[in-house]
Design a protein around this motif. Structure first.
Motif, PDB file in Angstrom:
ATOM      1  N   ASP A 191      62.985  69.304  14.637  1.00 47.17           N
ATOM      2  CA  ASP A 191      63.521  69.101  15.983  1.00 47.17           C
ATOM      3  C   ASP A 191      62.864  67.850  16.559  1.00 47.17           C
ATOM      4  O   ASP A 191      61.799  67.411  16.098  1.00 47.17           O
ATOM      5  N   THR A 211      71.790  73.282  20.591  1.00 48.65           N
ATOM      6  CA  THR A 211      71.873  71.889  21.011  1.00 48.65           C
ATOM      7  C   THR A 211      73.294  71.487  21.355  1.00 48.65           C
ATOM      8  O   THR A 211      74.258  72.105  20.911  1.00 48.65           O
ATOM      9  N   ALA A 239      70.785  64.288  17.294  1.00 42.17           N
ATOM     10  CA  ALA A 239      69.761  65.143  17.893  1.00 42.17           C
ATOM     11  C   ALA A 239      69.131  64.475  19.110  1.00 42.17           C
ATOM     12  O   ALA A 239      68.915  65.126  20.150  1.00 42.17           O
ATOM     13  N   ASP A 242      62.450  67.241  20.046  1.00 37.58           N
ATOM     14  CA  ASP A 242      62.104  67.377  21.461  1.00 37.58           C
ATOM     15  C   ASP A 242      60.936  66.469  21.833  1.00 37.58           C
ATOM     16  O   ASP A 242      60.941  65.815  22.884  1.00 37.58           O
ATOM     17  N   THR A 299      72.544  75.695  15.430  1.00 32.38           N
ATOM     18  CA  THR A 299      72.777  74.400  16.062  1.00 32.38           C
ATOM     19  C   THR A 299      73.765  74.490  17.213  1.00 32.38           C
ATOM     20  O   THR A 299      73.549  73.898  18.281  1.00 32.38           O
TER      21      THR A 299
END
Length: 480
Positions: free
Chosen positions: A138, A332, A166, A140, A328
């Motif tokens: 990920d 997201t 992403a 983030d 997913t």
């Protein structure tokens, strides 16, 4: 309970002091950024925050490639090339993501996967054989670092479209994606080819030419470039789907009628041209629907990546609430998602704020939601055409229920022998009563796509589009 769920407030960044780091590429500034208890290193040069879109490399930790000089992957080469590119630009960032080892599965699991690759599996199949995701990373922390450093718009040094997607889902604008000039090595060429064919990584133009010279292997097919259309003139099929409100299904299967192997491996049954066609269809519809098993088995993104166009609303048909909230589509963006679950199903609280829960009508034990009901619920919320994308059972149910206007069924020149079946439904015992409809047939690379016109509306819409000689046109044959 509301139908929308929001994430908790993200943890703050803990930023360490700056220091200089002389390298063979020049002197960088380095500092630590700790996010959610994990510390990452960030190297910077110049004033990237003052640039409209500075060069940024988000680099995943790789002990074997970065530190030990392994040629099994291209990570060390990518790291060196990224630092050189940033130095040449004079302004930019390299975010070194710790705990991204092995695409996020960790060092021990990566070395286990190496052993399986030595036995013949590719990088994706090795992860799956260990019960691990293809990519567990990920971003983030990377997005938080970019916001902290005043770089919300970047040029991303990467050949991986998923990394761009992403970051964009986390609010970072990727103005462009820049491929690093790193050549394949004999030791990593198979690994890199697997990522290009099975994980949608960019294919260098010189390799496209090499692949076309090796037609004997399925992985080395030469196909039309990304963005090609089905060979219709005038109002082509994508225009029809954009202009009308049809229900269309798409499925790719082997010559013997399977959409995946017995282990569930479906990457890839059909070739790249067929997958481009699928993305063209996605870009033409308002919503794309898949069943729960497809999400559990494949963890798809269901976004438009291979062509220009807007993402459709993603619809997950999950009457029993089986889909993990870390999937997913639930975790997201960038596309909105309708999570269609049963009246009694439990909803997790940790899904993304792009998810809207839609409750299905009460059903008896063992029953599933009627396709007509599902379509009606979607139509209440999303305009335009609806794509039923998978899996085989879901497409078969919607076909059997008579709610489809058209079906794209692609047949690939491969025999699987046993696996997950494609189109299956309770048929007629009399051949004269079997389902026959008008159809058109297209060549998509080595694959053959048959477009079945299942409703009078689809026939009428399609009759307005001229069909050239390169397309085979058929109709319901006589039973006499």
């Amino acid at each position: 309970m509301t139908s929308m769920h929001r994430r908790s407030v993200p943890p703050p960044l803990v930023v360490g002091p700056s220091s200089s780091l002389p390298t063979e590429h020049g002197t960088f500034t380095i500092r630590s950024f700790t996010h959610n208890g994990i510390t990452h290193a960030v190297m910077s040069m110049g004033s990237p925050e003052k640039r409209d879109a500075p060069l940024v490399r988000v680099h995943s930790e790789c002990l074997t490639g970065d530190a030990l000089g392994s040629h099994r992957c291209d990570c060390g080469d990518q790291l060196t090339a990224a630092l050189a590119a940033i130095a040449a630009s004079g302004h930019g960032l390299l975010i070194y993501m710790t705990q991204h080892e092995g695409r996020g599965i960790g060092l021990a699991a990566k070395l286990q996967a190496y052993a399986l690759q030595d036995g013949g599996l590719d990088t994706v199949s090795a992860n799956r054989a260990l019960g691990l995701p293809d990519d567990a990373r990920d971003y983030d922390a990377a997005a938080a670092v970019l916001r902290e450093l005043g770089c919300p718009r970047i040029r991303l040094l990467s050949s991986n479209p998923s990394k761009q997607e992403a970051l964009e889902a986390l609010g970072i604008e990727v103005a462009s994606r820049v491929r690093l000039p790193v050549a394949d090595r004999p030791e990593n060429s198979r690994y890199l080819m697997s990522k290009r064919l099975r994980m949608n990584h960019d294919v260098p133009s010189h390799l496209e030419e090499e692949l076309s010279a090796v037609p004997s292997t399925r992985q080395a097919r030469h196909e039309p470039p990304i963005g090609s259309h089905l060979p219709l003139n005038g109002r082509d099929v994508y225009d029809i789907l954009s202009d009308e409100a049809e229900v269309v299904a798409q499925l790719a299967q082997s010559q013997d009628g399977f959409i995946a192997t017995s282990t569930g491996d479906a990457c890839f049954v059909s070739g790249r041209t067929d997958r481009t066609h699928l993305h063209r269809v996605r870009a033409s519809v308002g919503a794309v629907l898949v069943g729960a098993q497809t999400v559990i088995a494949d963890d798809p993104q269901l976004t438009v990546r291979a062509v220009e166009g807007e993402n459709p609303v993603r619809v997950v048909l999950d009457p029993r609430g089986r889909v993990p909230t870390e999937s997913t589509v639930l975790r997201t963006g960038p596309a909105a998602t309708l999570w269609m679950i049963g009246a009694e199903a439990t909803v997790g609280s940790d899904v993304g704020d792009h998810v809207r829960v839609v409750r299905l009508p009460p059903m008896g034990a063992g029953e599933t939601a009627a396709p007509q009901t599902v379509i009606a619920l979607i139509r209440e919320r999303v305009p335009g055409s609806i794509l039923v994308e998978g899996g085989g059972r879901t497409v078969s149910r919607f076909l059997s229920a008579g709610v489809l206007d058209r079906l794209f069924l692609t047949t690939a020149p491969v025999f699987i022998g046993d696996g997950v079946p494609g189109i299956r439904f309770e048929g007629s015992e009399v051949m004269a009563q079997a389902l026959r409809t008008p159809f058109r047939r297209f060549e998509l690379g080595e694959d053959i796509c048959t477009e079945y016109l299942l409703s009078p509306a689809a026939v009428e819409h399609s009759s307005q589009a001229p069909v050239p000689n390169s397309v085979t046109v058929g109709s319901t044959p006589s039973t006499g």
